[in-house]
Design a protein around this motif. Sequence first.
Motif, PDB file in Angstrom:
ATOM      1  N   GLN A 160     -22.407  46.011  96.156  1.00 35.87           N
ATOM      2  CA  GLN A 160     -23.192  45.219  96.608  1.00 35.87           C
ATOM      3  C   GLN A 160     -23.006  43.599  97.054  1.00 35.87           C
ATOM      4  O   GLN A 160     -23.403  43.310  98.018  1.00 35.87           O
ATOM      5  CB  GLN A 160     -24.606  44.444  95.078  1.00 35.87           C
ATOM      6  N   PRO A 161     -22.488  42.730  96.154  1.00 30.94           N
ATOM      7  CA  PRO A 161     -22.036  41.234  97.027  1.00 30.94           C
ATOM      8  C   PRO A 161     -21.357  42.050  98.168  1.00 30.94           C
ATOM      9  O   PRO A 161     -21.217  40.602  98.953  1.00 30.94           O
ATOM     10  CB  PRO A 161     -21.952  40.842  95.312  1.00 30.94           C
ATOM     11  N   ILE A 162     -20.202  42.766  97.509  1.00 28.47           N
ATOM     12  CA  ILE A 162     -19.474  42.337  99.267  1.00 28.47           C
ATOM     13  C   ILE A 162     -20.339  42.814 100.002  1.00 28.47           C
ATOM     14  O   ILE A 162     -20.308  42.278 101.043  1.00 28.47           O
ATOM     15  CB  ILE A 162     -18.289  43.951  98.726  1.00 28.47           C
ATOM     16  N   ASN A 170     -24.098  30.981 100.248  1.00 25.35           N
ATOM     17  CA  ASN A 170     -23.878  32.341  99.775  1.00 25.35           C
ATOM     18  C   ASN A 170     -23.079  32.833  99.237  1.00 25.35           C
ATOM     19  O   ASN A 170     -22.795  34.072  97.706  1.00 25.35           O
ATOM     20  CB  ASN A 170     -25.225  33.078 100.828  1.00 25.35           C
ATOM     21  N   VAL A 171     -21.882  33.250 100.361  1.00 30.35           N
ATOM     22  CA  VAL A 171     -20.748  34.134  99.870  1.00 30.35           C
ATOM     23  C   VAL A 171     -20.157  33.623  98.556  1.00 30.35           C
ATOM     24  O   VAL A 171     -19.465  34.206  97.935  1.00 30.35           O
ATOM     25  CB  VAL A 171     -19.880  33.883 101.427  1.00 30.35           C
ATOM     26  N   SER A 172     -19.623  31.870  98.902  1.00 28.42           N
ATOM     27  CA  SER A 172     -18.850  31.553  97.616  1.00 28.42           C
ATOM     28  C   SER A 172     -19.839  31.430  96.513  1.00 28.42           C
ATOM     29  O   SER A 172     -19.126  32.934  95.283  1.00 28.42           O
ATOM     30  CB  SER A 172     -19.403  29.611  97.950  1.00 28.42           C
ATOM     31  N   SER A 173     -20.774  31.656  96.134  1.00 28.56           N
ATOM     32  CA  SER A 173     -22.096  31.824  95.067  1.00 28.56           C
ATOM     33  C   SER A 173     -21.771  33.320  94.787  1.00 28.56           C
ATOM     34  O   SER A 173     -21.308  34.362  93.819  1.00 28.56           O
ATOM     35  CB  SER A 173     -23.287  32.218  95.174  1.00 28.56           C
ATOM     36  N   LEU A 174     -21.232  34.258  96.620  1.00 21.56           N
ATOM     37  CA  LEU A 174     -20.953  35.815  95.478  1.00 21.56           C
ATOM     38  C   LEU A 174     -19.768  35.602  95.243  1.00 21.56           C
ATOM     39  O   LEU A 174     -19.200  36.774  93.765  1.00 21.56           O
ATOM     40  CB  LEU A 174     -21.353  36.341  96.819  1.00 21.56           C
ATOM     41  N   THR A 175     -19.044  35.610  95.618  1.00 17.62           N
ATOM     42  CA  THR A 175     -17.396  35.480  95.136  1.00 17.62           C
ATOM     43  C   THR A 175     -17.084  35.228  93.835  1.00 17.62           C
ATOM     44  O   THR A 175     -16.591  35.394  92.084  1.00 17.62           O
ATOM     45  CB  THR A 175     -16.601  34.894  96.043  1.00 17.62           C
TER      46      THR A 175
END
Length: 560
Positions: free
Chosen positions: A350-352, A380-385
Amino acid sequence: MSTAQELRETAKERLSLYQGTLTGALEKYRYLPFVLAGNEDIKQLLTTSQNDPYFSDTVSRSLAATNNKAESNVLYVMDSKGNTLASSNWTEENSFVGHNYSFRPYFTDAMQGKEGRFFAIGTVSGIPGFYMSHPVYGKSGIIGVVIVKVNLAPLQRQWRDGGETVFISDQNSVVFLSSRDDWLYKTLNPISDERMQQIQSVKQYGNSSLEQLAFRSSKLAGETITEINKKKFLETIWEISNQNWNLHYLFPVDLIKERQRTTTTIGAVLLITILVAALFVRERRQKQISSRRALEAEKIQIINQQLEIEIDEHRRTEKELRSAQDGLVQAGKLAALGQMSAAIAHEINQPIAAMRTFVASARLLLQRGRIEELDNSLQNVSSLTERMGSITGQLKTFARKAPIKLEPVEIKQAISRAIALIQPLIESENVDFNIDIPDSPLYVEGDEIRLEQVFVNLLRNAIDAMETIDKKRLDVFIEQKNSNVIIRVRDTGTGLDDTIIDQLYDPFFTTKSNSEGLGLGLSISYGIVQDLKGSIEATNHSNGGAEFLITFPSYKKTTD
Ligand code: ADP
């Protein structure tokens, strides 16, 4: 029981029965002569009316009536010279009246003031009987004798009809009562001429020549084996002491063999089992004895060495067990990993996907020169990683085989990490999850990673158990009770069947299909809880579903 033993028991029982019937038959009449000796008519007959045949008949008649009632064979009265004056069989052809029996020991005994007891064949009747006599006292002393003759022929018939081999021999070894007619009035041992004359003088066995039976007795393994007329018997003898008689019970040896053959076939398996057990016990006993002897012989040193070797062996075994257990823990982790990988893959995918979108839109923003908006996308990308990092981080702790490390662990923290790992499953399975935990931190002494592993197992099992249930509710209660921390994991699943409740902690016990369960989770959890000095207990909750209760001693800070 061996056949011989069995037979010995049976023989004893039979002998006691035969003796019982014999003494019963005799005892019944024991008091009759004594009672009659006090009879006034008899006394009168013996004193005054010896020449009065009419009075003699009167007494005989009365004796006949008594004899009839008592069911004895003959009742009669003799004067002091041994002449029979009155007899119950006075009307019969072989009436005793007029006969003189002064030669019979029962007469001489009674004349000496004793009670006479004698077995003999009737000289007149030819009927074998047991004679019991009693003296009759007049004013001047013994004036006569009263005798009862008991017919033992019916008893003998009874024995014969019983189909068994039984006989009685007297003090001269003459067989005088026997279930075998052909042995009657024969002797077991040779009789001296003198003795023979004595027997003949009292006409005990009529005209019988008292031949000797082809009789041989020998001992074999504690048993008496008797050969009579070439036939072998296992013999048991019972002494009837007050008569100087021996009661013999014989069991044919060929029947024993037959019996043994049958029992051997039936009992072979049993015997082998018993033998093996006996050998085992013997061996064990011998071992004990030999080690005791070794001690006695002051070979303590050798034993000590053996003990040391054993201790070493135990240590080695313990080590192996520990590593096996650690291996199991590891295997359990891998299993848990396998089980969770799908959910985790889903969670990571999902995050990917989201990141792809954010990266694509960031690219667009870059192309369009909207740099200020770029920051938001990158954020947003950073919080997903970060989220992904936290998932993989958890996985790493799971995969590492950490040694048990005792340290204060805050239980809330451990359970939260377990919940975080299981969260995707809770969501995908639509489980109503609740946790009830006190605000103040609760510490136990443990290893956080292993504690997490226990909780993950319990939570996962609970969710699995609710797979087919509509209303899925999972509750975790944590409380401090006395000096313990108690954790309860309750579900609304299928519950625990009585038949499986004892096997729950057995390694590889699972009711799940092969692909789903390895049956290691609870066994590993059990080991961990034990290591941490806690306990685990599974019950069914009254509202349905299972409840696992774990108790750990709470951690107490010690001040040095
Ligand atoms: P696995 O989960 O691989 O089967 P476990 O040792 O964790 O191995 O569990 C053994 C078995 O105990 C499960 O297969 C299941 O039958 C039973 N069990 C464990 N927890 C529960 C529960 N909460 N409700 C019902 N049954 C359970």
